[in-house]
Scaffold this motif. Structure first.
Motif, PDB file in Angstrom:
ATOM      1  N   TRP A 194       0.576  -1.603  -0.134  1.00  0.00           N
ATOM      2  CA  TRP A 194      -0.205   0.279  -0.132  1.00  0.00           C
ATOM      3  C   TRP A 194       0.654   1.294   0.008  1.00  0.00           C
ATOM      4  CZ3 TRP A 194      -2.182   4.210   1.911  1.00  0.00           C
ATOM      5  CH2 TRP A 194      -3.640   4.252   1.302  1.00  0.00           C
ATOM      6  N   VAL A 195       1.874   1.326   0.922  1.00  0.00           N
ATOM      7  CA  VAL A 195       2.551   2.397   0.787  1.00  0.00           C
ATOM      8  C   VAL A 195       3.311   2.738  -0.314  1.00  0.00           C
ATOM      9  CG1 VAL A 195       4.925   3.597   2.108  1.00  0.00           C
ATOM     10  CG2 VAL A 195       2.553   1.972   3.590  1.00  0.00           C
ATOM     11  N   SER A 196       3.818   1.867  -0.653  1.00  0.00           N
ATOM     12  CA  SER A 196       4.811   2.071  -2.010  1.00  0.00           C
ATOM     13  C   SER A 196       4.062   2.441  -3.049  1.00  0.00           C
ATOM     14  CB  SER A 196       5.385   0.706  -2.155  1.00  0.00           C
ATOM     15  OG  SER A 196       6.545   0.094  -1.237  1.00  0.00           O
ATOM     16  N   LEU A 197       2.836   1.424  -3.465  1.00  0.00           N
ATOM     17  CA  LEU A 197       1.869   2.415  -4.283  1.00  0.00           C
ATOM     18  C   LEU A 197       1.669   3.505  -4.230  1.00  0.00           C
ATOM     19  CD1 LEU A 197       0.047  -0.492  -5.011  1.00  0.00           C
ATOM     20  CD2 LEU A 197       1.350   0.489  -6.607  1.00  0.00           C
ATOM     21  N   VAL A 198       1.127   4.148  -2.236  1.00  0.00           N
ATOM     22  CA  VAL A 198       0.783   5.543  -2.605  1.00  0.00           C
ATOM     23  C   VAL A 198       1.994   6.495  -2.599  1.00  0.00           C
ATOM     24  CG1 VAL A 198      -0.110   7.350  -0.732  1.00  0.00           C
ATOM     25  CG2 VAL A 198      -0.217   4.883  -1.725  1.00  0.00           C
ATOM     26  N   LYS A 199       3.202   6.334  -2.984  1.00  0.00           N
ATOM     27  CA  LYS A 199       3.884   7.131  -2.822  1.00  0.00           C
ATOM     28  C   LYS A 199       4.516   6.968  -4.188  1.00  0.00           C
ATOM     29  CE  LYS A 199       6.602   6.129   1.264  1.00  0.00           C
ATOM     30  NZ  LYS A 199       8.462   5.493   1.753  1.00  0.00           N
ATOM     31  N   THR A 200       4.612   6.206  -5.402  1.00  0.00           N
ATOM     32  CA  THR A 200       4.383   5.901  -6.609  1.00  0.00           C
ATOM     33  C   THR A 200       3.528   6.987  -7.864  1.00  0.00           C
ATOM     34  OG1 THR A 200       5.555   4.015  -6.411  1.00  0.00           O
ATOM     35  CG2 THR A 200       4.474   4.466  -9.258  1.00  0.00           C
ATOM     36  N   LEU A 201       2.358   6.547  -7.031  1.00  0.00           N
ATOM     37  CA  LEU A 201       1.114   6.876  -7.558  1.00  0.00           C
ATOM     38  C   LEU A 201       0.526   8.004  -7.375  1.00  0.00           C
ATOM     39  CD1 LEU A 201      -1.469   4.090  -7.619  1.00  0.00           C
ATOM     40  CD2 LEU A 201      -0.207   4.943  -9.642  1.00  0.00           C
ATOM     41  N   ALA A 202       0.853   9.450  -6.435  1.00  0.00           N
ATOM     42  CA  ALA A 202       0.416  10.409  -5.771  1.00  0.00           C
ATOM     43  C   ALA A 202       1.397  11.576  -6.722  1.00  0.00           C
ATOM     44  CB  ALA A 202       0.579  10.523  -4.565  1.00  0.00           C
ATOM     45  N   PRO A 203       3.130  11.461  -6.692  1.00  0.00           N
ATOM     46  CA  PRO A 203       3.263  12.531  -7.384  1.00  0.00           C
ATOM     47  C   PRO A 203       2.623  12.732  -9.169  1.00  0.00           C
ATOM     48  CG  PRO A 203       4.521  11.420  -6.351  1.00  0.00           C
ATOM     49  CD  PRO A 203       3.621  10.328  -5.945  1.00  0.00           C
ATOM     50  N   GLY A 204       2.531  11.186  -9.397  1.00  0.00           N
ATOM     51  CA  GLY A 204       2.065  11.344 -10.922  1.00  0.00           C
ATOM     52  C   GLY A 204       0.757  12.107 -10.885  1.00  0.00           C
ATOM     53  N   ILE A 205      -0.147  11.179  -9.833  1.00  0.00           N
ATOM     54  CA  ILE A 205      -1.953  12.175  -9.987  1.00  0.00           C
ATOM     55  C   ILE A 205      -1.811  13.242  -9.738  1.00  0.00           C
ATOM     56  CG2 ILE A 205      -4.294  12.179  -8.497  1.00  0.00           C
ATOM     57  CD1 ILE A 205      -3.376   9.342  -8.480  1.00  0.00           C
ATOM     58  N   VAL A 206      -0.727  14.189  -8.468  1.00  0.00           N
ATOM     59  CA  VAL A 206      -0.175  15.676  -8.257  1.00  0.00           C
ATOM     60  C   VAL A 206      -0.251  16.102  -9.637  1.00  0.00           C
ATOM     61  CG1 VAL A 206       1.063  17.010  -6.871  1.00  0.00           C
ATOM     62  CG2 VAL A 206      -0.175  14.946  -5.848  1.00  0.00           C
ATOM     63  N   ALA A 207       0.839  15.962 -10.318  1.00  0.00           N
ATOM     64  CA  ALA A 207       1.322  16.945 -11.197  1.00  0.00           C
ATOM     65  C   ALA A 207       0.483  16.855 -12.569  1.00  0.00           C
ATOM     66  CB  ALA A 207       2.560  15.711 -11.724  1.00  0.00           C
ATOM     67  N   ALA A 208      -0.731  15.892 -12.696  1.00  0.00           N
ATOM     68  CA  ALA A 208      -0.940  16.038 -13.717  1.00  0.00           C
ATOM     69  C   ALA A 208      -2.073  17.097 -13.195  1.00  0.00           C
ATOM     70  CB  ALA A 208      -1.870  14.239 -13.552  1.00  0.00           C
ATOM     71  N   ALA A 209      -3.130  17.465 -11.773  1.00  0.00           N
ATOM     72  CA  ALA A 209      -3.997  17.883 -11.297  1.00  0.00           C
ATOM     73  C   ALA A 209      -3.661  19.049 -11.415  1.00  0.00           C
ATOM     74  CB  ALA A 209      -4.232  17.028 -10.106  1.00  0.00           C
ATOM     75  N   VAL A 210      -2.378  20.104 -10.859  1.00  0.00           N
ATOM     76  CA  VAL A 210      -1.729  20.599 -10.317  1.00  0.00           C
ATOM     77  C   VAL A 210       0.606  20.986 -11.257  1.00  0.00           C
ATOM     78  CG1 VAL A 210      -1.528  22.783  -8.886  1.00  0.00           C
ATOM     79  CG2 VAL A 210      -2.370  20.420  -8.116  1.00  0.00           C
ATOM     80  N   PRO A 211      -0.062  21.396 -12.632  1.00  0.00           N
ATOM     81  CA  PRO A 211       1.278  21.054 -12.985  1.00  0.00           C
ATOM     82  C   PRO A 211       2.245  22.359 -12.432  1.00  0.00           C
ATOM     83  CG  PRO A 211      -0.022  21.529 -15.261  1.00  0.00           C
ATOM     84  CD  PRO A 211      -1.147  20.934 -13.666  1.00  0.00           C
ATOM     85  N   GLY A 212       3.557  22.329 -11.660  1.00  0.00           N
ATOM     86  CA  GLY A 212       3.945  23.013 -11.396  1.00  0.00           C
ATOM     87  C   GLY A 212       4.255  23.184  -9.879  1.00  0.00           C
ATOM     88  N   VAL A 213       3.317  22.799  -9.126  1.00  0.00           N
ATOM     89  CA  VAL A 213       3.705  22.586  -7.985  1.00  0.00           C
ATOM     90  C   VAL A 213       4.051  21.188  -7.160  1.00  0.00           C
ATOM     91  CG1 VAL A 213       2.296  24.547  -6.860  1.00  0.00           C
ATOM     92  CG2 VAL A 213       1.300  22.943  -7.375  1.00  0.00           C
ATOM     93  N   GLY A 214       3.881  20.647  -8.639  1.00  0.00           N
ATOM     94  CA  GLY A 214       4.076  18.872  -7.703  1.00  0.00           C
ATOM     95  C   GLY A 214       5.154  18.818  -6.658  1.00  0.00           C
ATOM     96  N   PRO A 215       6.684  19.258  -7.276  1.00  0.00           N
ATOM     97  CA  PRO A 215       7.892  18.920  -6.248  1.00  0.00           C
ATOM     98  C   PRO A 215       7.417  19.486  -4.588  1.00  0.00           C
ATOM     99  CG  PRO A 215       8.189  20.027  -8.000  1.00  0.00           C
ATOM    100  CD  PRO A 215       6.729  19.863  -8.572  1.00  0.00           C
ATOM    101  N   ILE A 216       6.589  20.503  -4.443  1.00  0.00           N
ATOM    102  CA  ILE A 216       5.629  20.783  -3.157  1.00  0.00           C
ATOM    103  C   ILE A 216       4.786  20.209  -2.767  1.00  0.00           C
ATOM    104  CG2 ILE A 216       5.387  22.732  -1.597  1.00  0.00           C
ATOM    105  CD1 ILE A 216       6.307  24.650  -4.184  1.00  0.00           C
ATOM    106  N   LEU A 217       4.293  19.705  -3.283  1.00  0.00           N
ATOM    107  CA  LEU A 217       2.773  19.246  -3.273  1.00  0.00           C
ATOM    108  C   LEU A 217       3.001  17.794  -3.155  1.00  0.00           C
ATOM    109  CD1 LEU A 217      -0.480  19.764  -2.398  1.00  0.00           C
ATOM    110  CD2 LEU A 217      -0.672  19.795  -4.119  1.00  0.00           C
ATOM    111  N   ALA A 218       3.405  17.176  -4.221  1.00  0.00           N
ATOM    112  CA  ALA A 218       3.147  15.373  -3.961  1.00  0.00           C
ATOM    113  C   ALA A 218       4.245  14.933  -3.115  1.00  0.00           C
ATOM    114  CB  ALA A 218       4.356  15.219  -4.969  1.00  0.00           C
ATOM    115  N   PRO A 219       5.000  15.209  -1.961  1.00  0.00           N
ATOM    116  CA  PRO A 219       5.276  14.653  -1.000  1.00  0.00           C
ATOM    117  C   PRO A 219       4.554  15.057  -0.089  1.00  0.00           C
ATOM    118  CG  PRO A 219       6.982  15.960  -1.971  1.00  0.00           C
ATOM    119  CD  PRO A 219       5.805  15.709  -2.823  1.00  0.00           C
TER     120      PRO A 219
END
Length: 107
Positions: A5-30
């Protein structure tokens, strides 16, 4: 690919954040990924965990803005966006686990 579960969240969340909010992914994803993981560890109902994650995102956005001395992550918009990202991430992780449990082949 490790399907815990944790590995999947760490893998998927950054891509979903980047798609939803371009430009703030590096801040918001983690921030979102850790909020989801913390909420999952907390236990409780899905609604309780979602609320906990959103509270963590809100605090994280406020701290980010205070440290940067500008509105990098407007709190209200960030929390609303995080809610969508949290829902999507959790749904995809759960879908992967259901597929794994049913014996569906991994691609």
């Amino acid at each position: 690919m490790n399907l815990d579960w944790v590995s999947l969240v760490k893998t998927l969340a950054p891509g979903i954040v980047a798609a939803a909010v371009p430009g703030v992914g590096p801040i918001l994803a983690p921030l979102v990924a850790q909020a989801i993981i913390s909420a999952e560890k907390m236990g409780g109902t899905g609604a309780d965990k979602r609320q906990h994650a959103l509270e963590l995102v809100s605090v994280g956005a406020q701290v980010t803005n205070a440290v940067s001395k500008k509105d990098v992550l407007p709190t209200e918009v960030t929390v609303a966006t995080a809610g969508m990202v949290i829902d999507t991430t959790v749904n995809v992780v759960n879908l992967v686990h259901r597929a794994k449990a049913s014996g569906a082949p991994a691609s």
